[in-house]
Write an enzyme that holds these catalytic residues in place. Structure first.
Site, PDB file in Angstrom:
ATOM      1  N   LYS A  65      10.260  -5.112   9.028  1.00  0.00           N
ATOM      2  CA  LYS A  65       9.657  -4.383  10.150  1.00  0.00           C
ATOM      3  C   LYS A  65       9.067  -5.372  11.155  1.00  0.00           C
ATOM      4  O   LYS A  65       8.864  -6.544  10.830  1.00  0.00           O
ATOM      5  CB  LYS A  65       8.567  -3.443   9.627  1.00  0.00           C
ATOM      6  CG  LYS A  65       7.420  -4.137   8.898  1.00  0.00           C
ATOM      7  CD  LYS A  65       6.533  -3.145   8.159  1.00  0.00           C
ATOM      8  CE  LYS A  65       5.409  -3.855   7.413  1.00  0.00           C
ATOM      9  NZ  LYS A  65       4.681  -2.929   6.510  1.00  0.00           N
ATOM     10  N   ARG A  82      -4.018   6.396   3.560  1.00  0.00           N
ATOM     11  CA  ARG A  82      -3.369   6.142   4.846  1.00  0.00           C
ATOM     12  C   ARG A  82      -2.194   7.105   4.921  1.00  0.00           C
ATOM     13  O   ARG A  82      -2.333   8.204   5.426  1.00  0.00           O
ATOM     14  CB  ARG A  82      -2.951   4.665   4.943  1.00  0.00           C
ATOM     15  CG  ARG A  82      -2.390   4.281   6.286  1.00  0.00           C
ATOM     16  CD  ARG A  82      -2.000   2.816   6.374  1.00  0.00           C
ATOM     17  NE  ARG A  82      -0.920   2.452   5.461  1.00  0.00           N
ATOM     18  CZ  ARG A  82      -0.330   1.272   5.433  1.00  0.00           C
ATOM     19  NH1 ARG A  82      -0.719   0.300   6.251  1.00  0.00           N
ATOM     20  NH2 ARG A  82       0.657   1.014   4.591  1.00  0.00           N
ATOM     21  N   TYR A  93     -12.316 -22.709  29.992  1.00  0.00           N
ATOM     22  CA  TYR A  93     -13.055 -21.552  30.521  1.00  0.00           C
ATOM     23  C   TYR A  93     -14.410 -21.407  29.840  1.00  0.00           C
ATOM     24  O   TYR A  93     -14.544 -21.582  28.631  1.00  0.00           O
ATOM     25  CB  TYR A  93     -12.269 -20.265  30.254  1.00  0.00           C
ATOM     26  CG  TYR A  93     -11.129 -20.046  31.213  1.00  0.00           C
ATOM     27  CD1 TYR A  93     -11.367 -19.901  32.589  1.00  0.00           C
ATOM     28  CD2 TYR A  93      -9.829 -19.967  30.750  1.00  0.00           C
ATOM     29  CE1 TYR A  93     -10.307 -19.685  33.467  1.00  0.00           C
ATOM     30  CE2 TYR A  93      -8.765 -19.745  31.606  1.00  0.00           C
ATOM     31  CZ  TYR A  93      -9.015 -19.605  32.970  1.00  0.00           C
ATOM     32  OH  TYR A  93      -7.971 -19.401  33.836  1.00  0.00           O
ATOM     33  N   MET A 108      -4.352 -18.653  28.499  1.00  0.00           N
ATOM     34  CA  MET A 108      -3.084 -17.922  28.367  1.00  0.00           C
ATOM     35  C   MET A 108      -1.901 -18.867  28.122  1.00  0.00           C
ATOM     36  O   MET A 108      -1.014 -18.585  27.323  1.00  0.00           O
ATOM     37  CB  MET A 108      -2.822 -17.087  29.630  1.00  0.00           C
ATOM     38  CG  MET A 108      -1.623 -16.160  29.476  1.00  0.00           C
ATOM     39  SD  MET A 108      -1.259 -15.219  30.959  1.00  0.00           S
ATOM     40  CE  MET A 108      -2.684 -14.159  31.108  1.00  0.00           C
TER      41      MET A 108
HETATM   42  C1  LIG Z   1       4.572  -3.610   5.237  1.00  0.00           C
HETATM   43  C2  LIG Z   1       4.733  -2.934   3.931  1.00  0.00           C
HETATM   44  C3  LIG Z   1       5.108  -3.644   2.778  1.00  0.00           C
HETATM   45  C4  LIG Z   1       5.178  -5.162   2.743  1.00  0.00           C
HETATM   46  O1  LIG Z   1       3.871  -5.665   2.493  1.00  0.00           O
HETATM   47  P1  LIG Z   1       3.573  -7.234   2.345  1.00  0.00           P
HETATM   48  O2  LIG Z   1       2.108  -7.289   2.090  1.00  0.00           O
HETATM   49  O3  LIG Z   1       3.943  -7.850   3.641  1.00  0.00           O
HETATM   50  O4  LIG Z   1       4.392  -7.725   1.215  1.00  0.00           O
HETATM   51  C5  LIG Z   1       5.386  -2.935   1.630  1.00  0.00           C
HETATM   52  N1  LIG Z   1       5.269  -1.570   1.602  1.00  0.00           N
HETATM   53  C6  LIG Z   1       4.867  -0.868   2.675  1.00  0.00           C
HETATM   54  C7  LIG Z   1       4.733   0.609   2.567  1.00  0.00           C
HETATM   55  C8  LIG Z   1       4.570  -1.520   3.863  1.00  0.00           C
HETATM   56  O5  LIG Z   1       4.154  -0.807   4.917  1.00  0.00           O
END
Ligand SMILES: *Cc1c(COP(=O)(O)O)cnc(C)c1O
Length: 364
Positions: free
Chosen positions: A35, A130, A260, A308
């Protein structure tokens, strides 16, 4: 090249880290989590490099479609599932597996006839609060899904751990117990499908959660999955090395400030190098003075605020440094977790945050 900043991506390191998954969870199948553009590393390139995986997981429908369109034939799982009848239809059309975690998704399935059955991973909330259905409604969901002609039987069952990064936290055992009890209740009525619990920390830290499928993300990219270890402790190699160049050098006197807000002031005569990378490239704006940068293999401290397009480092201690010398911001020789700690964030955030301005360059 007009860009001083480059993210070198080491594909042999990502394969090494995948081998670590297979060593740790040798009985389980693996959906590699790609992802958010493979945590900033490039979804298509990483997915091709990990052709030995049993499947791929993404967060969104459009990510899943892009992956399927790239020619991948294996399981592609959407971790947040579909959110409308049209999206459910798209899952059928592209042969995508979907996490199902709420009532609205069940309604979508019940309202339509899909062009072919899709694979469902039913997510149970075991304490993270969640995504996931409550344990009390599992029997209801299971009954409805078992009757549905829109899905491949049997449904897979999954949950997600909230505290697996901390091996001394009892919450993980509690979540596992909730999951197992819920599934035991279900199996008295129906044959149950494959199970999946573990992210990176889960699969490395708790062998009891490896089950049928593991879902590693951060460990593939060489980020440390634990709060009290390093990536090297668990034999992971960094995949991304973020590089930039020195674009200016100056000497400043005691009492003069840099950047800055004039937030850092020299206490003696100093040589300051300005590097052509900043928060516009994804270097964290909250990196503290003292955050290490590597120049010629030596650590030098960041001084003053991150801009930046540039940052400043104190190179007084280096024997020689010239404009166009290379600097490493994180990766080989400089663990990303150190930079994350020094910026009050986590490696995931830094990896995902590298912007499109930074070209990814792939090598074996
Ligand atoms: C992103 C995610 C993972 C991967 O988690 P890591 O900590 O990066 O290994 C696994 N399961 C779900 C549901 C996730 O959202």
């Amino acid at each position: 090249m007009s860009s001083y900043s480059v993210a070198s991506i080491d594909l042999s390191a990502v394969r090494h880290n995948f081998k670590r998954v297979k060593q740790a969870a040798s009985q389980a199948k693996t959906v590699v989590v790609v992802k958010a553009n493979a945590y900033g590393h490039g979804m298509l390139e990483i997915s091709q490099a990990l052709s030995e995986a049993d499947g791929y997981a993404v967060a969104r429908l459009d990510e899943a479609i892009a992956l399927r369109d790239s020619g991948i034939k294996k399981t592609i799982l959407i971790l947040t599932g579909f959110h409308s009848v049209e999206e459910a239809q798209a899952c059928a059309e592209y042969d995508l597996a979907a996490v199902l975690h709420n009532d609205e998704q069940l309604d979508c399935l019940n309202k339509t006839r899909l062009s072919r059955p899709i694979s469902i991973w039913l997510k149970i909330n075991t304490g993270m609060n969640r995504l996931g259905i409550d344990v009390g409604s599992l029997a209801h969901f299971s009954r409805e899904l078992t009757l549905s002609e829109n899905i491949c039987q049997p449904v897979k069952l999954m949950t997600h751990l909230a505290c697996a990064d901390d091996m001394s936290n009892a919450a993980t055992e509690d979540q596992i117990a909730v999951f197992d009890k819920a599934i035991k209740g279900l199996s008295e009525q129906n044959p149950i499908g494959e199970q999946s619990i573990a992210n990176s920390a889960g699969l490395l830290g708790w062998s009891s959660v490896q089950r049928d499928w593991v879902r590693p993300g951060i460990m593939l990219y060489g980020g440390n999955p634990f709060c009290d270890k390093t990536a090297a402790d668990v034999e992971l190699e960094p995949v991304m090395t973020l590089r930039s160049k020195v674009i200016a050098l100056r000497t400043i006197q005691k009492g003069q400030s840099v950047g800055y807000g004039a937030s850092w002031t020299a206490t003696k005569t100093c040589r300051i190098a300005t590097l052509g990378i900043g928060y516009g490239d994804g270097y964290p704006r909250h990196a503290k003075t003292g955050t290490p940068v590597l120049i010629s293999g030596q650590r030098v401290p960041l001084v003053g605020r991150v801009s930046m397009d540039s940052i400043n480092v104190d190179v007084t201690e280096l024997d020689s440094v010239e404009v166009m010398d290379e600097a490493i911001l994180w990766g080989k020789g400089l663990p990303i977790d150190e930079i994350a700690n020094s910026s009050s964030t986590i490696s995931y955030d830094l990896m995902c945050g590298v912007t499109d301005r930074v070209p990814r360059v792939y090598a074996e």
